[in-house]
Design a protein around this motif. Structure first.
Motif, PDB file in Angstrom:
ATOM      1  N   ASP A  57      42.643  -8.871 -12.884  1.00  0.00           N
ATOM      2  CA  ASP A  57      41.573  -9.753 -12.308  1.00  0.00           C
ATOM      3  C   ASP A  57      41.088  -9.216 -10.744  1.00  0.00           C
ATOM      4  OD1 ASP A  57      41.015 -11.250 -14.756  1.00  0.00           O
ATOM      5  OD2 ASP A  57      42.835 -12.313 -14.261  1.00  0.00           O
ATOM      6  N   GLY A  58      41.638  -8.294 -10.244  1.00  0.00           N
ATOM      7  CA  GLY A  58      41.544  -7.882  -8.924  1.00  0.00           C
ATOM      8  C   GLY A  58      42.433  -8.641  -7.812  1.00  0.00           C
ATOM      9  N   GLN A  59      43.516  -9.102  -8.344  1.00  0.00           N
ATOM     10  CA  GLN A  59      44.401  -9.744  -7.430  1.00  0.00           C
ATOM     11  C   GLN A  59      45.302  -8.695  -6.846  1.00  0.00           C
ATOM     12  OE1 GLN A  59      44.297 -10.245 -10.683  1.00  0.00           O
ATOM     13  NE2 GLN A  59      46.212 -10.955 -11.570  1.00  0.00           N
ATOM     14  N   ARG A  60      45.793  -8.725  -5.723  1.00  0.00           N
ATOM     15  CA  ARG A  60      46.851  -7.878  -5.277  1.00  0.00           C
ATOM     16  C   ARG A  60      48.143  -8.510  -5.181  1.00  0.00           C
ATOM     17  NH1 ARG A  60      43.575  -5.582  -0.164  1.00  0.00           N
ATOM     18  NH2 ARG A  60      41.574  -4.866  -1.396  1.00  0.00           N
ATOM     19  N   TYR A  61      49.348  -7.966  -5.890  1.00  0.00           N
ATOM     20  CA  TYR A  61      50.630  -8.638  -5.853  1.00  0.00           C
ATOM     21  C   TYR A  61      51.167  -8.330  -4.650  1.00  0.00           C
ATOM     22  CZ  TYR A  61      49.776  -9.321 -10.708  1.00  0.00           C
ATOM     23  OH  TYR A  61      48.953  -9.363 -12.078  1.00  0.00           O
ATOM     24  N   LEU A  62      51.842  -9.298  -3.995  1.00  0.00           N
ATOM     25  CA  LEU A  62      52.528  -8.943  -2.789  1.00  0.00           C
ATOM     26  C   LEU A  62      53.868  -9.300  -3.252  1.00  0.00           C
ATOM     27  CD1 LEU A  62      50.258 -11.231  -0.436  1.00  0.00           C
ATOM     28  CD2 LEU A  62      50.044  -8.740  -0.887  1.00  0.00           C
ATOM     29  N   ALA A  63      54.586  -9.826  -2.202  1.00  0.00           N
ATOM     30  CA  ALA A  63      56.357  -9.817  -2.430  1.00  0.00           C
ATOM     31  C   ALA A  63      56.477 -10.852  -3.367  1.00  0.00           C
ATOM     32  CB  ALA A  63      56.748 -10.173  -0.951  1.00  0.00           C
ATOM     33  N   SER A  64      57.679 -10.905  -4.453  1.00  0.00           N
ATOM     34  CA  SER A  64      57.831 -11.725  -5.216  1.00  0.00           C
ATOM     35  C   SER A  64      59.312 -11.891  -5.511  1.00  0.00           C
ATOM     36  CB  SER A  64      57.135 -11.545  -6.560  1.00  0.00           C
ATOM     37  OG  SER A  64      57.688 -10.304  -7.123  1.00  0.00           O
ATOM     38  N   GLY A  65      60.235 -12.815  -5.616  1.00  0.00           N
ATOM     39  CA  GLY A  65      61.413 -12.977  -5.933  1.00  0.00           C
ATOM     40  C   GLY A  65      61.606 -13.422  -7.390  1.00  0.00           C
ATOM     41  N   VAL A 117      59.340 -17.514  -6.970  1.00  0.00           N
ATOM     42  CA  VAL A 117      58.302 -17.656  -6.319  1.00  0.00           C
ATOM     43  C   VAL A 117      57.585 -16.095  -6.027  1.00  0.00           C
ATOM     44  CG1 VAL A 117      58.966 -17.489  -3.936  1.00  0.00           C
ATOM     45  CG2 VAL A 117      56.805 -18.608  -4.522  1.00  0.00           C
ATOM     46  N   ALA A 118      56.324 -16.068  -6.309  1.00  0.00           N
ATOM     47  CA  ALA A 118      55.463 -14.761  -5.963  1.00  0.00           C
ATOM     48  C   ALA A 118      54.397 -14.934  -5.307  1.00  0.00           C
ATOM     49  CB  ALA A 118      55.206 -14.085  -7.223  1.00  0.00           C
ATOM     50  N   MET A 119      53.665 -13.980  -4.555  1.00  0.00           N
ATOM     51  CA  MET A 119      52.621 -14.105  -3.620  1.00  0.00           C
ATOM     52  C   MET A 119      51.726 -13.406  -4.415  1.00  0.00           C
ATOM     53  SD  MET A 119      53.953 -14.726   0.017  1.00  0.00           S
ATOM     54  CE  MET A 119      52.752 -13.660   0.642  1.00  0.00           C
ATOM     55  N   ARG A 120      50.242 -13.576  -4.272  1.00  0.00           N
ATOM     56  CA  ARG A 120      49.385 -12.462  -4.525  1.00  0.00           C
ATOM     57  C   ARG A 120      48.209 -12.915  -3.535  1.00  0.00           C
ATOM     58  NH1 ARG A 120      47.910 -15.059 -10.566  1.00  0.00           N
ATOM     59  NH2 ARG A 120      47.539 -17.229  -9.683  1.00  0.00           N
ATOM     60  N   LEU A 121      47.436 -11.871  -3.527  1.00  0.00           N
ATOM     61  CA  LEU A 121      46.283 -11.962  -2.408  1.00  0.00           C
ATOM     62  C   LEU A 121      44.637 -11.632  -3.214  1.00  0.00           C
ATOM     63  CD1 LEU A 121      45.036 -11.900   0.583  1.00  0.00           C
ATOM     64  CD2 LEU A 121      45.529  -9.528   0.606  1.00  0.00           C
ATOM     65  N   TRP A 122      43.866 -12.398  -3.069  1.00  0.00           N
ATOM     66  CA  TRP A 122      42.438 -12.239  -3.412  1.00  0.00           C
ATOM     67  C   TRP A 122      41.641 -11.804  -2.279  1.00  0.00           C
ATOM     68  CZ3 TRP A 122      42.231 -12.823  -8.796  1.00  0.00           C
ATOM     69  CH2 TRP A 122      43.217 -13.608  -9.328  1.00  0.00           C
ATOM     70  N   VAL A 123      41.011 -10.908  -2.383  1.00  0.00           N
ATOM     71  CA  VAL A 123      40.059 -10.263  -1.131  1.00  0.00           C
ATOM     72  C   VAL A 123      38.799 -10.115  -1.647  1.00  0.00           C
ATOM     73  CG1 VAL A 123      39.989  -8.355   0.465  1.00  0.00           C
ATOM     74  CG2 VAL A 123      42.184  -8.964  -0.385  1.00  0.00           C
ATOM     75  N   ASP A 124      37.876 -10.649  -0.849  1.00  0.00           N
ATOM     76  CA  ASP A 124      36.286 -10.408  -0.990  1.00  0.00           C
ATOM     77  C   ASP A 124      36.055 -10.892  -2.390  1.00  0.00           C
ATOM     78  OD1 ASP A 124      36.218 -10.223   1.727  1.00  0.00           O
ATOM     79  OD2 ASP A 124      36.169  -7.680   1.506  1.00  0.00           O
ATOM     80  N   GLU A 125      36.655 -11.920  -2.956  1.00  0.00           N
ATOM     81  CA  GLU A 125      35.982 -12.440  -4.611  1.00  0.00           C
ATOM     82  C   GLU A 125      34.747 -12.716  -4.350  1.00  0.00           C
ATOM     83  OE1 GLU A 125      37.734 -12.366  -7.535  1.00  0.00           O
ATOM     84  OE2 GLU A 125      38.918 -11.115  -6.532  1.00  0.00           O
ATOM     85  N   PRO A 126      33.799 -12.162  -5.243  1.00  0.00           N
ATOM     86  CA  PRO A 126      32.283 -12.566  -4.960  1.00  0.00           C
ATOM     87  C   PRO A 126      31.972 -14.069  -5.482  1.00  0.00           C
ATOM     88  CG  PRO A 126      32.754 -11.160  -6.713  1.00  0.00           C
ATOM     89  CD  PRO A 126      33.896 -11.405  -5.961  1.00  0.00           C
ATOM     90  N   PRO A 127      30.804 -14.640  -5.011  1.00  0.00           N
ATOM     91  CA  PRO A 127      30.340 -15.967  -5.472  1.00  0.00           C
ATOM     92  C   PRO A 127      30.358 -15.901  -7.139  1.00  0.00           C
ATOM     93  CG  PRO A 127      29.296 -15.307  -3.687  1.00  0.00           C
ATOM     94  CD  PRO A 127      29.912 -13.962  -3.962  1.00  0.00           C
ATOM     95  N   THR A 128      30.679 -16.892  -7.742  1.00  0.00           N
ATOM     96  CA  THR A 128      30.650 -16.915  -9.084  1.00  0.00           C
ATOM     97  C   THR A 128      30.751 -18.700  -9.451  1.00  0.00           C
ATOM     98  OG1 THR A 128      31.491 -16.358 -11.078  1.00  0.00           O
ATOM     99  CG2 THR A 128      33.032 -16.649  -9.623  1.00  0.00           C
ATOM    100  N   ASP A 129      30.156 -19.156 -10.517  1.00  0.00           N
ATOM    101  CA  ASP A 129      30.350 -20.356 -10.890  1.00  0.00           C
ATOM    102  C   ASP A 129      30.732 -20.315 -12.540  1.00  0.00           C
ATOM    103  OD1 ASP A 129      27.777 -19.736 -11.970  1.00  0.00           O
ATOM    104  OD2 ASP A 129      26.775 -21.474 -11.335  1.00  0.00           O
ATOM    105  N   ASP A 130      31.070 -19.280 -13.015  1.00  0.00           N
ATOM    106  CA  ASP A 130      31.379 -19.148 -14.347  1.00  0.00           C
ATOM    107  C   ASP A 130      32.884 -18.760 -14.831  1.00  0.00           C
ATOM    108  OD1 ASP A 130      31.549 -16.498 -13.724  1.00  0.00           O
ATOM    109  OD2 ASP A 130      29.740 -15.769 -15.170  1.00  0.00           O
ATOM    110  N   LYS A 131      33.612 -18.956 -13.968  1.00  0.00           N
ATOM    111  CA  LYS A 131      35.059 -18.728 -14.094  1.00  0.00           C
ATOM    112  C   LYS A 131      35.461 -19.901 -15.206  1.00  0.00           C
ATOM    113  CE  LYS A 131      37.058 -16.663 -10.136  1.00  0.00           C
ATOM    114  NZ  LYS A 131      37.639 -15.483 -10.622  1.00  0.00           N
ATOM    115  N   PRO A 132      36.332 -19.244 -16.151  1.00  0.00           N
ATOM    116  CA  PRO A 132      36.723 -20.170 -17.409  1.00  0.00           C
ATOM    117  C   PRO A 132      37.932 -21.004 -16.746  1.00  0.00           C
ATOM    118  CG  PRO A 132      37.489 -18.024 -17.855  1.00  0.00           C
ATOM    119  CD  PRO A 132      36.623 -17.967 -16.634  1.00  0.00           C
ATOM    120  N   SER A 133      37.991 -22.099 -17.412  1.00  0.00           N
ATOM    121  CA  SER A 133      39.012 -23.127 -17.106  1.00  0.00           C
ATOM    122  C   SER A 133      40.246 -22.889 -17.583  1.00  0.00           C
ATOM    123  CB  SER A 133      38.517 -24.430 -17.492  1.00  0.00           C
ATOM    124  OG  SER A 133      39.354 -25.532 -17.141  1.00  0.00           O
TER     125      SER A 133
END
Length: 112
Positions: free
Chosen positions: A19-27, A30-46
């Protein structure tokens, strides 16, 4: 002695998710991810996930809708989505944020 494993993920080489996320460090827990410059939207499914998510807004604005509640997210804000909570995001302005998930979201296909 406990686990002394150190992991580093170089920003220029972090793996990208479906989905465009960048995976960062994880153990293991716990894990981290980064979302960069996600465009405006209102139709993400729940969705409801089996992991807890905390996040921090770096840039942009969004609305987080969790179990009927709406929270506006702006730069400097942080949030929590409890495990199992039905939620979605409405991105209002190009959005960059870092999230941490526990247990790690990408383990065993949890992000699917």
């Amino acid at each position: 002695m406990g686990d002394t494993t150190i992991k580093k993920v170089s920003g220029g080489h972090s793996p990208q998710g479906p989905d465009g996320q960048r995976y960062l460090a994880s153990g293991k827990h716990v894990a981290m991810r980064l979302w960069v410059d996600e465009p405006p939207t209102d139709d993400k499914p729940s969705a409801a996930r089996d992991y807890e998510t905390v996040g921090y807004v770096i840039a942009g604005r969004a609305e987080l809708l969790v179990e009927g509640q709406t929270v506006r997210l702006e730069p400097g804000d942080s949030w929590l989505v409890p495990a199992g909570a039905q939620h979605t995001y409405r991105i209002l302005e190009t959005f960059t944020a870092v999230e941490a998930t526990s247990p790690p979201a990408q383990v065993h296909g949890r992000e699917g």
